[in-house]
Write a protein that holds these residues in place. Sequence first.
Motif, PDB file in Angstrom:
ATOM      1  N   PRO A 334       0.977  -1.240  -0.011  1.00 54.32           N
ATOM      2  CA  PRO A 334       0.003  -0.044   0.088  1.00 54.32           C
ATOM      3  C   PRO A 334       0.717   1.304   0.166  1.00 54.32           C
ATOM      4  O   PRO A 334       0.660   2.293  -0.557  1.00 54.32           O
ATOM      5  CB  PRO A 334      -0.892   0.011   1.390  1.00 54.32           C
ATOM      6  CG  PRO A 334      -0.826  -1.617   1.456  1.00 54.32           C
ATOM      7  CD  PRO A 334       0.645  -1.994   1.098  1.00 54.32           C
ATOM      8  N   HIS A 337       2.329   1.621  -3.472  1.00 58.26           N
ATOM      9  CA  HIS A 337       1.254   2.129  -4.394  1.00 58.26           C
ATOM     10  C   HIS A 337       0.899   3.627  -4.171  1.00 58.26           C
ATOM     11  O   HIS A 337       0.693   4.540  -5.180  1.00 58.26           O
ATOM     12  CB  HIS A 337       0.037   1.372  -4.191  1.00 58.26           C
ATOM     13  CG  HIS A 337      -1.141   1.973  -5.094  1.00 58.26           C
ATOM     14  ND1 HIS A 337      -2.183   2.373  -4.411  1.00 58.26           N
ATOM     15  CD2 HIS A 337      -1.471   1.807  -6.385  1.00 58.26           C
ATOM     16  CE1 HIS A 337      -2.958   2.854  -5.457  1.00 58.26           C
ATOM     17  NE2 HIS A 337      -2.761   2.508  -6.622  1.00 58.26           N
ATOM     18  N   ARG A 338       0.876   3.996  -2.942  1.00 57.05           N
ATOM     19  CA  ARG A 338       0.619   5.526  -2.756  1.00 57.05           C
ATOM     20  C   ARG A 338       1.729   6.335  -3.367  1.00 57.05           C
ATOM     21  O   ARG A 338       1.379   7.510  -3.665  1.00 57.05           O
ATOM     22  CB  ARG A 338       0.178   5.280  -1.288  1.00 57.05           C
ATOM     23  CG  ARG A 338      -0.205   7.028  -0.988  1.00 57.05           C
ATOM     24  CD  ARG A 338      -0.774   7.258   0.350  1.00 57.05           C
ATOM     25  NE  ARG A 338      -1.835   6.628   0.746  1.00 57.05           N
ATOM     26  CZ  ARG A 338      -2.975   7.154   0.384  1.00 57.05           C
ATOM     27  NH1 ARG A 338      -3.170   8.480  -0.108  1.00 57.05           N
ATOM     28  NH2 ARG A 338      -4.331   6.398   0.608  1.00 57.05           N
ATOM     29  N   GLY A 342      -0.007   8.408  -5.716  1.00 58.22           N
ATOM     30  CA  GLY A 342      -0.750   9.180  -5.079  1.00 58.22           C
ATOM     31  C   GLY A 342      -1.925   9.097  -4.710  1.00 58.22           C
ATOM     32  O   GLY A 342      -2.666   9.835  -4.405  1.00 58.22           O
ATOM     33  N   ALA A 343      -2.644   7.754  -4.910  1.00 60.26           N
ATOM     34  CA  ALA A 343      -3.893   7.477  -4.856  1.00 60.26           C
ATOM     35  C   ALA A 343      -3.805   6.216  -3.846  1.00 60.26           C
ATOM     36  O   ALA A 343      -3.022   5.531  -3.498  1.00 60.26           O
ATOM     37  CB  ALA A 343      -4.552   6.856  -5.950  1.00 60.26           C
ATOM     38  N   GLY A 344      -5.169   6.148  -3.068  1.00 57.74           N
ATOM     39  CA  GLY A 344      -5.468   4.989  -2.311  1.00 57.74           C
ATOM     40  C   GLY A 344      -5.556   3.754  -2.929  1.00 57.74           C
ATOM     41  O   GLY A 344      -5.668   3.558  -4.047  1.00 57.74           O
ATOM     42  N   ASP A 345      -6.021   2.681  -1.922  1.00 57.19           N
ATOM     43  CA  ASP A 345      -6.131   1.307  -2.448  1.00 57.19           C
ATOM     44  C   ASP A 345      -7.483   0.860  -1.967  1.00 57.19           C
ATOM     45  O   ASP A 345      -7.594   0.186  -0.669  1.00 57.19           O
ATOM     46  CB  ASP A 345      -5.081   0.448  -2.163  1.00 57.19           C
ATOM     47  CG  ASP A 345      -5.282  -1.051  -2.479  1.00 57.19           C
ATOM     48  OD1 ASP A 345      -6.052  -1.316  -3.314  1.00 57.19           O
ATOM     49  OD2 ASP A 345      -4.500  -1.837  -1.964  1.00 57.19           O
ATOM     50  N   ARG A 418       1.644  12.587 -10.728  1.00 58.35           N
ATOM     51  CA  ARG A 418       0.796  11.248 -10.742  1.00 58.35           C
ATOM     52  C   ARG A 418       0.347  10.780 -12.211  1.00 58.35           C
ATOM     53  O   ARG A 418       0.806  11.570 -13.240  1.00 58.35           O
ATOM     54  CB  ARG A 418      -0.495  11.461 -10.138  1.00 58.35           C
ATOM     55  CG  ARG A 418      -0.526  11.976  -8.801  1.00 58.35           C
ATOM     56  CD  ARG A 418      -1.800  11.752  -7.996  1.00 58.35           C
ATOM     57  NE  ARG A 418      -2.834  12.516  -8.644  1.00 58.35           N
ATOM     58  CZ  ARG A 418      -4.206  12.280  -8.455  1.00 58.35           C
ATOM     59  NH1 ARG A 418      -4.428  11.328  -7.375  1.00 58.35           N
ATOM     60  NH2 ARG A 418      -5.140  12.817  -8.807  1.00 58.35           N
TER      61      ARG A 418
END
Length: 432
Positions: A334, A337-338, A342-345, A418
């Motif tokens: 996680p 990935h962030r 720059g996004a959540g999961d 991003r």
Amino acid sequence: MLYSAWITGQFTTPDVDRTQGYVSELAAVDQPWARLFRAGDVLSGLACLAGVALTPHVRGEWPGWLALGGFGLLLAAGGAFPLDCAPISDEECGTAGLSPAHRVHELAGVLGTAAVLAAMVLLAVRWRSWVAWLFTGLTLAATAVLLVAVAAGQWAGIAHRVLMTLIAVWLVYVALRLLITDGHTVRSGPPHVVRQGDGPAVLLTSGPAGAWFHWDAVAAELAARHRVTRFDRPGLGLSPPSPEPPTLYGEAARLAALAPAHPQRVTVVAHELSCWHAEAFARLHPLCVAKLVLVDPACASGGKRPQVRRALGRWTPALGATWGATALARVAGPAAHRLLTGAGDPAGVYRRGSVLAAAAGEWLARRDMAADLCAIRAEHPFPDVPVTVISSGEDDPCTERLAETLNATLVRLPATERPIPLDDPGAVAAAV
């Protein structure tokens, strides 16, 4: 085998009492061959940790494997922090005080024994095997005898050697059981597909390690007038892993399977590595394509296909199903990935070992895919369909050459931290 290296110490270190002295006294700092036995302990612990990491992930067995991993860690710690002297065989041991390393070794030995006993019990409960319970019972009995011998001051060395022998044989039993147990093969299945909206068909395919939800904003803008299809490649997102490594021809065939039936045509929107899949799909299935939108396409260049990468790629699906991959993904997935997007999961997919392995498999297959794309370009002409190439940041000669080769419209956007589908979904939707 490494855990049984102490057997040679019965002949190389006669000063350690075989009847009363602990096996760990062979690795005491003041003993001959101490470095050899310390190295054996450290390597034993590391081998145990590696074995646990490479063991197939089976739901419900994690407490037992966690305990066995703890045993390996404590075993390695015991080798790194040795005894100052032989406390039972040497009567003068400890008269001048004991170092912190000596205390750490004693604590690691006690906790390590408790950890391996816990692993035996927990795995025996899950396996429901009389052999596992036999080893567990014998080892628990040997531990009880050792405690009595230590309290009585007699035969502690013999009891300790019996206990270590039982643990070593149990480790071999665990390895053999894993080798003969069925049900650890990677089984493929249909990909995870999300469809929404109605109208002309649009197919969205993600970049490396991408998931369907990375296209949420783009799909929301397109769904009012289009039939939008998103999917996850094998092992990524919510799709089950595939036992085979990815190939360019396989990904082109996947796009063809998800495209609408003839005579309908589909607009394919691809990001980064998947732009190769989209171009190969257009060249191999020209009657299926209405338009291509290539977002930050990766640069493909021919070259030698490395055999090492290909060999490693065959192993990645199996490695993704191990406890090691699962633990690494849960710890780092996680956050990585962030950091990259720059996004959540929202679905927690980056906590799965299969996603980590699939991403590694696609990276290992890049050179093969690039070489296949060059071969396809030489054999199959590009169809007469419109192409838009979207790029961000500074001018990229590779992107410009691709746009010129495909007679594409080149759209340049400001530099962004991003990925473009997340940062500027409107530009992608406008290109469609």
